[in-house]
Write an enzyme that holds these catalytic residues in place. Structure first.
Site, PDB file in Angstrom:
ATOM      1  N   CYS A  28       0.868  -1.148  -0.048  1.00 44.04           N
ATOM      2  CA  CYS A  28       0.043   0.095  -0.033  1.00 44.04           C
ATOM      3  C   CYS A  28       0.718   1.274  -0.118  1.00 44.04           C
ATOM      4  O   CYS A  28       2.122   0.879   0.363  1.00 44.04           O
ATOM      5  CB  CYS A  28      -0.832  -0.105   1.277  1.00 44.04           C
ATOM      6  N   GLY A  54      -0.595   0.244  -4.999  1.00 43.50           N
ATOM      7  CA  GLY A  54      -2.065   0.032  -4.725  1.00 43.50           C
ATOM      8  C   GLY A  54      -3.126   0.479  -5.559  1.00 43.50           C
ATOM      9  O   GLY A  54      -3.271   1.728  -5.717  1.00 43.50           O
ATOM     10  N   ASN A 129       0.632   0.816   5.965  1.00 46.83           N
ATOM     11  CA  ASN A 129       1.267   0.267   4.811  1.00 46.83           C
ATOM     12  C   ASN A 129       2.157  -1.128   5.534  1.00 46.83           C
ATOM     13  O   ASN A 129       2.995  -0.795   6.293  1.00 46.83           O
ATOM     14  CB  ASN A 129       2.341   0.789   3.866  1.00 46.83           C
ATOM     15  N   GLY A 130       1.614  -2.236   5.105  1.00 49.30           N
ATOM     16  CA  GLY A 130       2.573  -3.389   5.576  1.00 49.30           C
ATOM     17  C   GLY A 130       1.674  -4.384   6.287  1.00 49.30           C
ATOM     18  O   GLY A 130       0.323  -4.723   5.803  1.00 49.30           O
ATOM     19  N   TYR A 276      11.678  -4.180  -7.518  1.00 50.08           N
ATOM     20  CA  TYR A 276      10.575  -4.165  -7.969  1.00 50.08           C
ATOM     21  C   TYR A 276       9.463  -3.168  -7.730  1.00 50.08           C
ATOM     22  O   TYR A 276       8.570  -2.563  -8.434  1.00 50.08           O
ATOM     23  CB  TYR A 276       9.999  -5.640  -8.228  1.00 50.08           C
TER      24      TYR A 276
END
Ligand code: SF4
Length: 493
Positions: A28, A54, A129-130, A276
């Site tokens: 995210c 996201g 996020n995570g 990536y």
């Protein structure tokens, strides 16, 4: 009369494809801004720059000094916040926002962040996020205590831990809550009294950077928190520094304060961000992502040279590495695969036949570049192998006489429990196949992955031993730096 947190009307949901996890998917993006006019508009721009992290949903919560306002929806940032009437419902000089890719919980509006809650001390919004590795364990205990969960996202655990904390101030309750969770996370929280609170997990696995709008140096406003520096660039903010692993920053009318309740545990930043996930124009932990990828390509060229006519990236993340490979090998770089940027993840795939054509909707072979050539394809990873097979087939069908696949990560053999969506281990091709079997399965004449030494040299370290102390590389090694509480307790599949 307006409620404490105003929610603007929901817009129709955008349709999303069922995703077969042929690649690891981003987690995210989080963004927050303090003390600027049009805070929500800046947040929408920041989320737009973080769209790659996201695409399923987006949300913003703003605070106008008296009340919170929120708007959330399924779809891309432009779909959710593209209407000026929506933006007009989000007044205030403070705002936080979130881009969602669901790693826990499903695709429902109730799971879209930031999550907002009314407490006895006032409102609080949180964007995360995570992944928490003990969220199921904590949730079980919280439910037994009478907490009622409204979403299936692990972020809501924070909301309840803050609610039941016996500490008095919001900040102390927040610290009490984060001390009980385990996992890899970056958090941005918005409260009326303590202002904007930003935090990275004690090992700093997920990124969070601090920036400042120019012209605010003499005052207390203009602070920005974001998952990546590309979100600072889009709003013209200057990069100040990365939030340190385990650091909490509190930003309010008194300025910026830094707290370290976890001490210094060293950092284990996610190495896959460089390979990536992150945008190539971002700089993470002082390291430009573009240059890291280019250097990985150079290492690959040195480690696994092969005679060929062209070096072709699998767009987009393979591009800087292919540039590096071509420069190091002296073989020309060519755009032999063209990406259609307008497909994204929103196309509906109604039948298997259409689904199998999916790769051609996203990527098409540039036949004049490939026909009659020995091709080196540069890609970031092989997950299930099905996408790689389709791409190799497509390049051969365009007339390539040889196809040599070069991968800019080590083989992905393990699942990620820290916020990146990967299939379970048994579905990962590298976990069940030898190198030769993988090459055969994807139809390549040869296949090589960058070595651990090569990867860490590309990131500026002497070798694997030095790099491995600095990064999380668990999806390649199985060395998980954060305890997998739920998994070990068999609460999570
Ligand atoms: S397991 Fe892999 S993807 Fe997950 S945080 Fe670690 S390096 Fe990143």
């Amino acid at each position: 009369m307006r409620r404490p947190c105003e929610t603007s009307p929901e817009r129709p949901r955008r349709m999303t494809q069922s995703d077969s996890l042929n690649r690891p998917y981003e987690e995210c993006g989080v963004f927050g801004v303090w003390g600027v006019p049009d805070a929500s508009a800046l947040t929408a721009l920041g989320l737009h720059a973080l769209q790659h992290r996201g695409q399923e949903a987006a949300g913003i919560v703003s605070f106008d000094g008296e009340r919170f306002h929120q708007h959330k929806g399924l779809g891309l940032v432009g779909d959710v916040f593209g209407d000026s009437r929506v933006m007009a419902t989000l007044p205030g000089t403070v705002a936080i926002g979130h881009n969602r890719y669901a790693t826990t919980g499903g695709t429902h509006v109730r799971n879209v962040q930031p999550l907002y809650a009314d407490y006895e001390f006032g409102g609080l919004a949180v964007a995360h996020n995570g992944n928490l590795t003990n969220s199921a364990t904590l949730k079980q205990a919280l439910v037994k205590r009478g907490c009622i969960f409204h979403s299936s996202t692990d972020t809501e655990v924070f909301i309840h831990l803050i609610a039941i904390s016996l500490y008095t101030t919001v900040l102390d309750r927040f610290i009490d809550a984060v001390k009980q969770v385990k996992g890899a996370y970056s958090l941005i929280t918005l409260t009326p009294d303590d202002g904007l609170i930003g935090m990275r997990d004690p090992l700093g696995v997920r990124p969070l950077v601090l920036g400042r709008m120019p012209g605010y140096e003499q005052g207390n406003g203009g602070w920005v928190l974001a998952s990546e520096t590309c979100a600072l660039d889009i709003i013209g903010a200057d990069y100040v520094r990365d939030i340190e692993p385990g650091e909490i920053v509190v930003i309010n009318n008194d300025g910026l304060r830094s707290l370290r309740p976890f001490g210094d545990q060293g950092g284990r930043f996610c190495v896959f961000e460089y390979i990536y996930f992150a945008r190539p124009d971002s700089v993470l932990e002082g390291q430009p992502v573009y240059e890291a990828r280019r250097q990985i390509g150079c290492e690959l060229a040195r480690e696994s040279a092969v005679e060929a006519d062209v070096v072709v990236p699998v767009p987009d993340s393979g591009v800087p590495s292919a540039i590096g490979y071509a420069a190091e090998s002296g073989i020309p770089f060519e755009l032999g695969i063209i990406r259609n940027h307008y497909v994204g993840r929103t196309f509906i795939e109604p039948t298997d036949q259409i689904r199998n054509l999916g790769v051609k909707m996203k990527h098409s072979a540039n036949r004049p570049v490939l026909a009659g050539k020995r091709v080196i394809l540069v890609d970031d990873s092989i997950v299930r192998g099905t996408t790689s097979r389709k791409i190799v087939d497509m390049v051969r069908a365009a007339g390539a006489t040889e196809v040599h696949m070069r991968i800019t990560s080590p083989p992905t053999k393990h699942a990620c429990f820290y916020g990146i969506d990967t299939p379970e281990e048994s579905k990962l091709m590298a976990a069940t196949h030898t190198l030769e079997e993988m090459a055969q399965a994807i139809g390549a004449d040869s296949l090589a992955f960058v070595s651990f030494d090569g990867l860490y040299r590309a990131l500026g370290h002497a070798n694997r031993a030095e790099g491995a102390r600095r990064y999380c590389d668990a999806c390649f090694t199985g060395d998980y730096p954060i305890e997998l509480v739920d998994k070990e307790g068999n609460l999570v599949a």
